[in-house]
Write an enzyme that holds these catalytic residues in place. Structure first.
Site, mmCIF file in Angstrom:
data_model
loop_
_atom_site.group_PDB
_atom_site.id
_atom_site.type_symbol
_atom_site.label_atom_id
_atom_site.label_comp_id
_atom_site.label_asym_id
_atom_site.label_seq_id
_atom_site.Cartn_x
_atom_site.Cartn_y
_atom_site.Cartn_z
ATOM 1 N N ASP A 163 0.826 -1.218 0.000
ATOM 2 C CA ASP A 163 0.000 0.000 0.000
ATOM 3 C C ASP A 163 0.856 1.262 0.000
ATOM 4 O OD1 ASP A 163 -2.337 -1.442 0.119
ATOM 5 O OD2 ASP A 163 -3.158 -0.345 1.824
ATOM 6 N N PHE B 124 -22.401 5.994 4.918
ATOM 7 C CA PHE B 124 -22.824 7.283 4.368
ATOM 8 C C PHE B 124 -24.266 7.267 3.871
ATOM 9 C CE2 PHE B 124 -22.003 11.475 2.697
ATOM 10 C CZ PHE B 124 -21.026 11.917 3.570
ATOM 11 N N GLY C 96 -16.042 3.553 -2.232
ATOM 12 C CA GLY C 96 -17.477 3.555 -1.941
ATOM 13 C C GLY C 96 -18.158 4.905 -1.935
ATOM 14 N N GLY D 6 -16.674 7.916 -2.752
ATOM 15 C CA GLY D 6 -16.247 8.651 -3.943
ATOM 16 C C GLY D 6 -17.072 8.303 -5.167
ATOM 17 N N GLU D 7 -17.471 7.028 -5.262
ATOM 18 C CA GLU D 7 -18.241 6.563 -6.416
ATOM 19 C C GLU D 7 -19.743 6.797 -6.268
ATOM 20 O OE1 GLU D 7 -17.190 2.441 -7.243
ATOM 21 O OE2 GLU D 7 -15.099 2.887 -6.744
#
Length: 400
Positions: free
Chosen positions: A148, A284, A332, A334-335
């Site tokens: 990462d 969210f 998640g 952001g899309e």
């Protein structure tokens, strides 16, 4: 060639088998509750019913053994023999300063990963356990570690150094490392393809916004700055993590309020962020529902803070790179959260960013969609991340 991608958590394991001839996912699955009661594997294969196996799994080796059995299962599998697996790519959270690229795993690499455990005590140990379990079950299959942190090793000193006593860097390796590198690298590359330009000619801001959040300045295909720091706690507000705060707050909570260091750590990592401000949770969709149905002021404040922090970071990275050609939203939130994208992108015309609010309102963008206006100098695109494919590509590159 078929590459098996493994991502081990402390009590879970995600996996995906990818056919690299066409970059298609053959099977993907999740093993949960490893080492505790109620162990369960769920495998998905295109065109087949979901395959669920409930059986006790005492450790990660048991889990990987079950994964391999499911992949070759006569009714539910996708390969006839484990020999069809050409290589295994392991997601490893922390590669320290030693690894700026992915690496074929040998004993020296495993020893180095063990040394990095102090830098990632929650993440690296299960990564190492997964590697050792695979080596025991597939001793002749080449293994690759994909880090990462690796993508961010191109950051200059002025970006990764903290203004602390210099010895804390030279002796204790305290510096900004950055995370989500595999995702940032993938979506930046996809953005360059969409624009039909060489990535070396582009200045891109990549926004990985999920339960964990990081934003990266990608200049000429290289990470030059990123929001996450020494740990994934730093940066933008997240699901349950605070993001950047005044460090003196920690001292205040310990000295004046009587919290222990462990309690403060728990507050910052598990009780802050979206959860802390909203009082609702980390999902969210629940925040959106509270705003739309109840006009909840704390839920609305959460959205405003989130969008504001993303906007501020986009502006900062445009300054760092001397401009911006493209912005990518992924992961998640952001899309699938147009409310955050609109808050981050409106009133940014001075940077050449013009967002098409109608396009942006699509909650399920699917395979990617441009949400900037045709007149916008800066392309803004939503691109679903695919860290597993990126790991498989880097694995194949090293073993082919």
């Amino acid at each position: 060639m078929k590459v098996l991608v493994i991502n081990c958590g402390s009590s879970s394991l995600k996996y995906q088998l990818i056919d690299m001839s066409n970059e298609e996912s053959l099977a993907q699955g999740l093993v949960e509750r490893i080492g505790i009661t109620g162990s369960i594997l769920t495998q998905k294969v295109e065109g087949k019913d979901k395959y669920v196996v409930e059986t006790p799994l005492k450790d990660h080796q048991d889990a990987i053994e079950l994964v391999l059995k499911c992949l070759v299962d006569e009714n539910h599998g996708v390969i006839s023999s484990m020999d069809e697996i050409s290589a295994v790519g392991h997601r490893v959270v922390h590669g320290g300063e030693k690894y700026a690229t992915s690496v074929v795993i040998n004993e020296e690499v495993i020893k180095a990963l063990d040394e990095f455990t102090k830098l990632a005590p929650l993440h690296n140990p299960p990564n190492i356990i997964g590697i050792n379990a695979c080596k025991a079950l597939m001793p002749k299959t080449p293994m690759v570690a994909v880090f990462d942190t690796a993508f961010h090793q191109t950051m200059p000193e002025k970006a990764f150094m903290y203004a602390l006593p210099y010895e804390l860097y030279t002796e204790d390796h305290v510096r900004r490392y950055g995370f989500h590198g595999t995702s940032h690298k993938y979506v930046a590359g996809e953005m360059a393809k969409l624009m039909n330009k060489d990535i070396s000619d582009l200045k891109i801001v990549t926004c990985h916004i999920g339960n964990g959040v990081s934003i990266t300045a990608v200049d000429g295909g290289k990470s030059v700055d990123t929001t996450m720091g020494f740990t994934p706690l730093d940066g933008i507000i997240m699901g349950s993590r605070s993001g950047s705060i005044d460090p003196a707050i920690v001292t205040y909570l310990v000295k004046e309020k009587g919290y222990s260091i462990d309690e403060v750590n728990d507050i910052l990592n598990k009780k802050s962020g979206v959860l802390g401000i909203s009082g609702i949770g980390t999902d969210f969709r629940d925040i959106r529902s509270a705003v739309e149905n109840d006009n909840d002021p704390r839920a609305l404040l959460t959205m405003d803070i989130f969008g504001y922090q993303v906007k501020k970071q986009i502006g900062a990275y445009a300054a760092v790179m001397g401009g911006v050609d493209a912005i990518v939203f992924t992961a998640g939130i952001g899309e699938h959260a147009p409310e955050i994208r609109s808050r981050a992108l409106t009133n940014m015309e001075f940077l050449g960013i013009e967002v098409d609010l109608e396009k942006n309102e699509s909650h399920n963008i699917g395979d990617g969609m441009e949400i900037s206006k045709e007149t916008s100098k800066v392309k803004v695109v939503v691109i679903p991340t695919n860290e597993e494919l990126m790991i498989a590509k880097e694995t194949l590159e090293l073993v082919k």
